[in-house]
Design a protein around this motif. Sequence first.
Motif, PDB file in Angstrom:
ATOM      1  N   ALA A 146     -43.027 -15.988 -22.741  1.00 24.90           N
ATOM      2  CA  ALA A 146     -42.050 -14.967 -22.344  1.00 24.90           C
ATOM      3  C   ALA A 146     -42.820 -13.711 -21.941  1.00 24.90           C
ATOM      4  N   ASP A 147     -42.692 -13.324 -20.674  1.00 22.97           N
ATOM      5  CA  ASP A 147     -43.315 -12.083 -20.212  1.00 22.97           C
ATOM      6  C   ASP A 147     -42.318 -10.952 -20.479  1.00 22.97           C
ATOM      7  N   GLU A 148     -42.559 -10.255 -21.588  1.00 19.24           N
ATOM      8  CA  GLU A 148     -41.652  -9.163 -21.993  1.00 19.24           C
ATOM      9  C   GLU A 148     -42.328  -7.812 -21.778  1.00 19.24           C
ATOM     10  N   VAL A 149     -43.143  -7.751 -20.732  1.00 20.21           N
ATOM     11  CA  VAL A 149     -43.811  -6.482 -20.431  1.00 20.21           C
ATOM     12  C   VAL A 149     -42.765  -5.404 -20.151  1.00 20.21           C
ATOM     13  N   MET A 150     -41.723  -5.782 -19.416  1.00 20.64           N
ATOM     14  CA  MET A 150     -40.697  -4.794 -19.075  1.00 20.64           C
ATOM     15  C   MET A 150     -39.478  -4.868 -19.992  1.00 20.64           C
ATOM     16  N   THR A 151     -39.151  -6.070 -20.450  1.00 23.05           N
ATOM     17  CA  THR A 151     -37.891  -6.243 -21.185  1.00 23.05           C
ATOM     18  C   THR A 151     -38.009  -5.954 -22.678  1.00 23.05           C
ATOM     19  N   SER A 154     -40.691 -13.041  -9.260  1.00 18.92           N
ATOM     20  CA  SER A 154     -41.322 -12.637 -10.518  1.00 18.92           C
ATOM     21  C   SER A 154     -42.487 -11.720 -10.214  1.00 18.92           C
ATOM     22  N   TYR A 155     -42.808 -10.884 -11.191  1.00 22.52           N
ATOM     23  CA  TYR A 155     -44.044 -10.098 -11.122  1.00 22.52           C
ATOM     24  C   TYR A 155     -44.719 -10.208 -12.473  1.00 22.52           C
ATOM     25  N   HIS A 156     -45.983 -10.666 -12.455  1.00 19.24           N
ATOM     26  CA  HIS A 156     -46.703 -10.831 -13.716  1.00 19.24           C
ATOM     27  C   HIS A 156     -48.003 -10.032 -13.753  1.00 19.24           C
ATOM     28  N   GLY A 157     -48.298  -9.277 -12.693  1.00 16.39           N
ATOM     29  CA  GLY A 157     -49.508  -8.461 -12.716  1.00 16.39           C
ATOM     30  C   GLY A 157     -50.301  -8.594 -11.442  1.00 16.39           C
ATOM     31  N   SER A 158     -51.413  -7.858 -11.364  1.00 14.45           N
ATOM     32  CA  SER A 158     -52.101  -7.689 -10.079  1.00 14.45           C
ATOM     33  C   SER A 158     -53.469  -8.356  -9.992  1.00 14.45           C
ATOM     34  N   ALA A 160     -46.334  -4.867 -23.052  1.00 12.00           N
ATOM     35  CA  ALA A 160     -47.185  -3.688 -22.796  1.00 12.00           C
ATOM     36  C   ALA A 160     -46.250  -2.466 -22.794  1.00 12.00           C
ATOM     37  N   LYS A 161     -46.226  -1.721 -21.722  1.00 10.80           N
ATOM     38  CA  LYS A 161     -45.310  -0.605 -21.457  1.00 10.80           C
ATOM     39  C   LYS A 161     -44.733   0.083 -22.717  1.00 10.80           C
ATOM     40  N   GLY A 162     -43.581  -0.408 -23.196  1.00 16.14           N
ATOM     41  CA  GLY A 162     -42.880   0.243 -24.309  1.00 16.14           C
ATOM     42  C   GLY A 162     -43.589   0.106 -25.651  1.00 16.14           C
ATOM     43  N   THR A 166     -55.162  -3.758 -22.503  1.00 15.25           N
ATOM     44  CA  THR A 166     -54.739  -2.416 -22.084  1.00 15.25           C
ATOM     45  C   THR A 166     -53.662  -2.407 -20.992  1.00 15.25           C
ATOM     46  N   SER A 167     -53.096  -3.560 -20.677  1.00 13.32           N
ATOM     47  CA  SER A 167     -52.034  -3.569 -19.656  1.00 13.32           C
ATOM     48  C   SER A 167     -51.236  -4.862 -19.732  1.00 13.32           C
ATOM     49  N   GLY A 168     -50.118  -4.873 -19.045  1.00 15.83           N
ATOM     50  CA  GLY A 168     -49.311  -6.084 -18.970  1.00 15.83           C
ATOM     51  C   GLY A 168     -50.049  -7.174 -18.202  1.00 15.83           C
ATOM     52  N   THR A 169     -50.749  -6.762 -17.164  1.00 19.31           N
ATOM     53  CA  THR A 169     -51.557  -7.691 -16.379  1.00 19.31           C
ATOM     54  C   THR A 169     -52.541  -8.430 -17.289  1.00 19.31           C
ATOM     55  N   GLU A 170     -53.284  -7.678 -18.070  1.00 16.17           N
ATOM     56  CA  GLU A 170     -54.277  -8.298 -18.961  1.00 16.17           C
ATOM     57  C   GLU A 170     -53.614  -9.148 -20.037  1.00 16.17           C
ATOM     58  N   ALA A 171     -52.451  -8.713 -20.492  1.00 19.05           N
ATOM     59  CA  ALA A 171     -51.737  -9.513 -21.505  1.00 19.05           C
ATOM     60  C   ALA A 171     -51.419 -10.889 -20.933  1.00 19.05           C
ATOM     61  N   ASN A 172     -51.029 -10.927 -19.648  1.00 18.52           N
ATOM     62  CA  ASN A 172     -50.711 -12.208 -19.015  1.00 18.52           C
ATOM     63  C   ASN A 172     -51.970 -13.017 -18.696  1.00 18.52           C
ATOM     64  N   GLU A 173     -53.036 -12.336 -18.275  1.00 18.37           N
ATOM     65  CA  GLU A 173     -54.305 -13.052 -18.040  1.00 18.37           C
ATOM     66  C   GLU A 173     -54.711 -13.799 -19.311  1.00 18.37           C
ATOM     67  N   ILE A 229     -42.067 -16.888 -17.853  1.00 18.45           N
ATOM     68  CA  ILE A 229     -40.779 -16.382 -17.366  1.00 18.45           C
ATOM     69  C   ILE A 229     -40.531 -14.970 -17.884  1.00 18.45           C
ATOM     70  N   GLU A 230     -40.068 -14.097 -17.000  1.00 18.24           N
ATOM     71  CA  GLU A 230     -39.524 -12.818 -17.455  1.00 18.24           C
ATOM     72  C   GLU A 230     -38.092 -13.138 -17.903  1.00 18.24           C
ATOM     73  N   PRO A 231     -37.770 -12.997 -19.178  1.00 16.78           N
ATOM     74  CA  PRO A 231     -36.422 -13.402 -19.623  1.00 16.78           C
ATOM     75  C   PRO A 231     -35.311 -12.741 -18.795  1.00 16.78           C
ATOM     76  N   GLY A 273     -37.620  -8.329 -13.862  1.00 15.24           N
ATOM     77  CA  GLY A 273     -37.661  -6.864 -13.836  1.00 15.24           C
ATOM     78  C   GLY A 273     -37.730  -6.263 -12.454  1.00 15.24           C
ATOM     79  N   THR A 274     -38.966  -6.048 -11.942  1.00 13.54           N
ATOM     80  CA  THR A 274     -39.107  -5.315 -10.668  1.00 13.54           C
ATOM     81  C   THR A 274     -38.391  -6.027  -9.528  1.00 13.54           C
ATOM     82  N   ASN A 275     -38.214  -7.318  -9.642  1.00 16.54           N
ATOM     83  CA  ASN A 275     -37.540  -8.042  -8.566  1.00 16.54           C
ATOM     84  C   ASN A 275     -36.018  -8.008  -8.680  1.00 16.54           C
TER      85      ASN A 275
HETATM   86  N1  PLP Z   1     -45.197  -8.337 -16.190  1.00 12.18           N
HETATM   87  C1  PLP Z   1     -44.063  -7.696 -15.890  1.00 12.18           C
HETATM   88  C2  PLP Z   1     -42.755  -8.365 -16.171  1.00 12.18           C
HETATM   89  C3  PLP Z   1     -44.099  -6.422 -15.339  1.00 12.18           C
HETATM   90  O1  PLP Z   1     -42.950  -5.799 -15.038  1.00 12.18           O
HETATM   91  C4  PLP Z   1     -45.352  -5.802 -15.108  1.00 12.18           C
HETATM   92  C5  PLP Z   1     -45.430  -4.462 -14.520  1.00 12.18           C
HETATM   93  O2  PLP Z   1     -44.478  -3.889 -14.074  1.00 12.18           O
HETATM   94  C6  PLP Z   1     -46.514  -6.515 -15.440  1.00 12.18           C
HETATM   95  C7  PLP Z   1     -46.398  -7.778 -15.991  1.00 12.18           C
HETATM   96  C8  PLP Z   1     -47.862  -5.916 -15.212  1.00 12.18           C
HETATM   97  O3  PLP Z   1     -48.066  -4.891 -16.129  1.00 12.18           O
HETATM   98  P1  PLP Z   1     -49.126  -3.736 -15.836  1.00 12.18           P
HETATM   99  O4  PLP Z   1     -48.632  -2.964 -14.678  1.00 12.18           O
HETATM  100  O5  PLP Z   1     -49.157  -2.949 -17.125  1.00 12.18           O
HETATM  101  O6  PLP Z   1     -50.441  -4.379 -15.581  1.00 12.18           O
END
Ligand code: PLP
Length: 445
Positions: free
Chosen positions: A244-249, A140-144, A273-275, A111-118, A211-213, A216-218
């Motif tokens: 490839a962390d394509e949560v944002m891209t 990099s940001y991969h989740g919380s 996730a997201k899109g 249900t989230s990008g965080t969980e997708a990466n976990e 890697i975020e290709p 994003g947030t950074n």
């Molecule tokens: N990975 C990337 C590249 C992100 O940009 C984000 C959120 O901005 C996440 C993971 C985490 O996704 P979520 O906020 O849906 O848990």
Amino acid sequence: MKEESSDDKEIIKEYTFKTWSKQKGWDPIIVTYAKGVYFYDKNGKKYLDFSSQFVNVNLGYGNEKVISSIKEQLDKLQYINPSFGADVRARASRSLLKVMPKGITKFFFSTSGTEANEAAIKITRLYKKPNYKILARYRSYHGSTESSISLTGDYRRWFVEPHTMPGVVRIPEPYCFRCPLKLKYPDCGIACANYVDYVIKQEKHVAGIIIEPITGTNGVIVPPKEYMPLIRKIAKENDILFIADEVMTGWGRVGEWFAVNLWNIEPDILTTAKGASASYVPIGITGFKKEIGEYFEENVFAHGHTFEAHPVSLAAIPAVIEEYERLNILSHVRIMGDYLGKRLMELKERHKSVGDVRGVGLFWAMELVKDNNNTPFGGYEDKYDGKITLVDTLAKKLMEKGVYVYNGPSWFIIAPPLVINKEEIDQGVNALDEILNEADKEFAG
Ligand code: PLP
């Protein structure tokens, strides 16, 4: 126009949290409605969404086709536990197979990008046992949560240290504007990527690299063209998984279904996730290549959630993909992206406080600087201390002008809904143009 009642605001402030922030001084705008690329507050004030919220509302607001698909699913089947096979899960999988990068053929839905990466990290470690180390970058940001915040390189990781997941090894990023290795492209020979080979060999028990290709947030860090193919090659040669962390891209943001398509590279695992639902419902997807899927025929896939493969979330996926196709979103993003990039470059020419403008498709960053040495107006230390930087203040002023732009300590992220048109882009750029005069006044030099 009637006065905004303070009740909702007071309740929200009293009983809920503003995340990643000190609570004092929080003054949330109460949003009640949204349509197209605009959202509206309780007083009817209209805001242009120039960042798709957190770069996720890719189709804008109020898309009827996506809404109907979700509503139809709600009428038919609201929930079934994930060991059953809801028909919508097959429909979502079929749609995904049409758009995912070549080789990604098995999916885990969360249900989230965080969980997708976990999920990606846990499965990488199960698959590559006894290897367990994961390479991740500083910016990099991969989740919380536990693994994902440990993989995260930016200041958000500092809050949980030393309680981070063991086995993360940090590598530098291709941030040419402020090269961490103090080199200059192209003379650098892409040292930041070549160094990864050395790290893998020294660390020995490496299972994968995430890697975020495009970071994003950074700060929307677009790597030099050689970087991603080189990283892919190094991962393959060393027999580690490339995640490839394509949560944002993902999902058209860069004018391709996924950013890895920009370099024709195939990841072993792709997280998104997201899109994927255009954010109408929560969804996370971890996509795996065939061999990884096959490994779990005879080995336990030791992962799962109650809300995994939720039918209502899954119902958004085929509808969103159909909408991206019907609206020719990839070519629209390329055309609008060129226009947006051109207009942002004009601002760079006009404003001395704009140090760098970079991006691709409808995914751009504008980095502000306070002198000719490119000194930023704020950094990770400020965010860690909960300080308000100049860029935070400017973002607030943009809101007063009716334009929402997501920002980092020293940059704006300009990433509007992919359905935006030129007039709407102009509105956002013109507001930025006005506000940048204030940053120029702070520029010394
Ligand atoms: N990975 C990337 C590249 C992100 O940009 C984000 C959120 O901005 C996440 C993971 C985490 O996704 P979520 O906020 O849906 O848990």
